[in-house]
Design a protein around this motif. Structure first.
Motif, PDB file in Angstrom:
ATOM      1  N   ILE A   1       0.890  -1.161   0.000  1.00  0.00           N
ATOM      2  CA  ILE A   1       0.000   0.000   0.000  1.00  0.00           C
ATOM      3  C   ILE A   1       0.928   1.211   0.000  1.00  0.00           C
ATOM      4  O   ILE A   1       1.604   1.461   1.001  1.00  0.00           O
ATOM      5  CB  ILE A   1      -0.883   0.029   1.260  1.00  0.00           C
ATOM      6  CG1 ILE A   1      -1.634  -1.286   1.437  1.00  0.00           C
ATOM      7  CG2 ILE A   1      -1.822   1.227   1.220  1.00  0.00           C
ATOM      8  CD1 ILE A   1      -2.189  -1.492   2.828  1.00  0.00           C
ATOM      9  N   ASP A   2       1.021   1.917  -1.098  1.00  0.00           N
ATOM     10  CA  ASP A   2       1.965   3.045  -1.204  1.00  0.00           C
ATOM     11  C   ASP A   2       3.363   2.670  -0.704  1.00  0.00           C
ATOM     12  O   ASP A   2       3.956   3.347   0.128  1.00  0.00           O
ATOM     13  CB  ASP A   2       1.441   4.269  -0.440  1.00  0.00           C
ATOM     14  CG  ASP A   2       0.454   5.089  -1.249  1.00  0.00           C
ATOM     15  OD1 ASP A   2       0.116   4.689  -2.375  1.00  0.00           O
ATOM     16  OD2 ASP A   2       0.032   6.139  -0.753  1.00  0.00           O
ATOM     17  N   GLN A   3       3.881   1.555  -1.173  1.00  0.00           N
ATOM     18  CA  GLN A   3       5.236   1.065  -0.913  1.00  0.00           C
ATOM     19  C   GLN A   3       5.463   0.591   0.522  1.00  0.00           C
ATOM     20  O   GLN A   3       6.597   0.492   0.979  1.00  0.00           O
ATOM     21  CB  GLN A   3       6.283   2.105  -1.303  1.00  0.00           C
ATOM     22  CG  GLN A   3       6.208   2.459  -2.776  1.00  0.00           C
ATOM     23  CD  GLN A   3       7.293   3.432  -3.204  1.00  0.00           C
ATOM     24  OE1 GLN A   3       7.938   4.071  -2.395  1.00  0.00           O
ATOM     25  NE2 GLN A   3       7.491   3.547  -4.503  1.00  0.00           N
ATOM     26  N   ALA A   4       4.405   0.262   1.245  1.00  0.00           N
ATOM     27  CA  ALA A   4       4.517  -0.308   2.583  1.00  0.00           C
ATOM     28  C   ALA A   4       3.567  -1.500   2.668  1.00  0.00           C
ATOM     29  O   ALA A   4       2.535  -1.520   2.002  1.00  0.00           O
ATOM     30  CB  ALA A   4       4.161   0.724   3.648  1.00  0.00           C
ATOM     31  N   THR A   5       3.899  -2.492   3.479  1.00  0.00           N
ATOM     32  CA  THR A   5       3.027  -3.658   3.585  1.00  0.00           C
ATOM     33  C   THR A   5       1.815  -3.391   4.471  1.00  0.00           C
ATOM     34  O   THR A   5       0.806  -4.077   4.355  1.00  0.00           O
ATOM     35  CB  THR A   5       3.787  -4.886   4.109  1.00  0.00           C
ATOM     36  OG1 THR A   5       4.413  -4.551   5.347  1.00  0.00           O
ATOM     37  CG2 THR A   5       4.836  -5.349   3.105  1.00  0.00           C
ATOM     38  N   THR A   6       1.919  -2.386   5.353  1.00  0.00           N
ATOM     39  CA  THR A   6       0.784  -2.013   6.197  1.00  0.00           C
ATOM     40  C   THR A   6       0.657  -0.498   6.281  1.00  0.00           C
ATOM     41  O   THR A   6       1.623   0.230   6.054  1.00  0.00           O
ATOM     42  CB  THR A   6       0.914  -2.553   7.647  1.00  0.00           C
ATOM     43  OG1 THR A   6       2.050  -1.970   8.265  1.00  0.00           O
ATOM     44  CG2 THR A   6       1.005  -4.066   7.678  1.00  0.00           C
ATOM     45  N   VAL A   7      -0.544  -0.060   6.611  1.00  0.00           N
ATOM     46  CA  VAL A   7      -0.831   1.352   6.885  1.00  0.00           C
ATOM     47  C   VAL A   7      -1.577   1.381   8.209  1.00  0.00           C
ATOM     48  O   VAL A   7      -2.453   0.545   8.450  1.00  0.00           O
ATOM     49  CB  VAL A   7      -1.696   1.974   5.774  1.00  0.00           C
ATOM     50  CG1 VAL A   7      -2.201   3.348   6.166  1.00  0.00           C
ATOM     51  CG2 VAL A   7      -0.934   2.051   4.470  1.00  0.00           C
ATOM     52  N   THR A   8      -1.237   2.330   9.070  1.00  0.00           N
ATOM     53  CA  THR A   8      -1.917   2.451  10.351  1.00  0.00           C
ATOM     54  C   THR A   8      -2.807   3.678  10.354  1.00  0.00           C
ATOM     55  O   THR A   8      -2.355   4.778  10.042  1.00  0.00           O
ATOM     56  CB  THR A   8      -0.892   2.538  11.507  1.00  0.00           C
ATOM     57  OG1 THR A   8      -0.070   1.374  11.467  1.00  0.00           O
ATOM     58  CG2 THR A   8      -1.593   2.615  12.847  1.00  0.00           C
TER      59      THR A   8
END
Length: 108
Positions: free
Chosen positions: A80-87
């Protein structure tokens, strides 16, 4: 035309998630996370390939994600936008809109 509009409206019906781990099902476009009223939650996204060209929305419907964060987790090695998670933990009631290009997810 009327049938297509009706089917789009049916898909917009939200899924309500009130558990610690919530699978975002491909047949929905909206997820209302009520879990934040009592605890943290993780939303597991479907594979981007299964959602190609679609926009989905996740909403802190418990209005308490600053205290009980929502973690949005991409499937497998997808990002998700170059990260595996978003918080989600910035604003109570926070919304998040995501778009799938068939390979990855993008915050819009």
């Amino acid at each position: 035309l009327a049938q297509a509009a009706f089917e789009r409206l049916q898909r917009r019906r939200p899924l309500v998630g009130d558990t610690a781990s919530i699978d975002f099902l491909p047949e929905y476009d909206v997820l209302l996370v009520t879990r934040t009223a009592t605890g943290t939650a993780t939303v597991n996204l479907p594979r981007a390939a299964d959602m190609e060209g679609r926009t989905i929305e996740i909403k802190d419907a418990g209005f308490n994600c600053t205290a009980n964060a929502i973690t949005v987790d991409a499937a497998g090695s997808e990002e998700i936008d170059q990260a595996t998670t978003v918080t989600m933990n910035t604003i109570d009631g926070e919304p998040l809109s995501l778009y799938s290009d068939g390979a990855e997810w993008y915050i819009i």
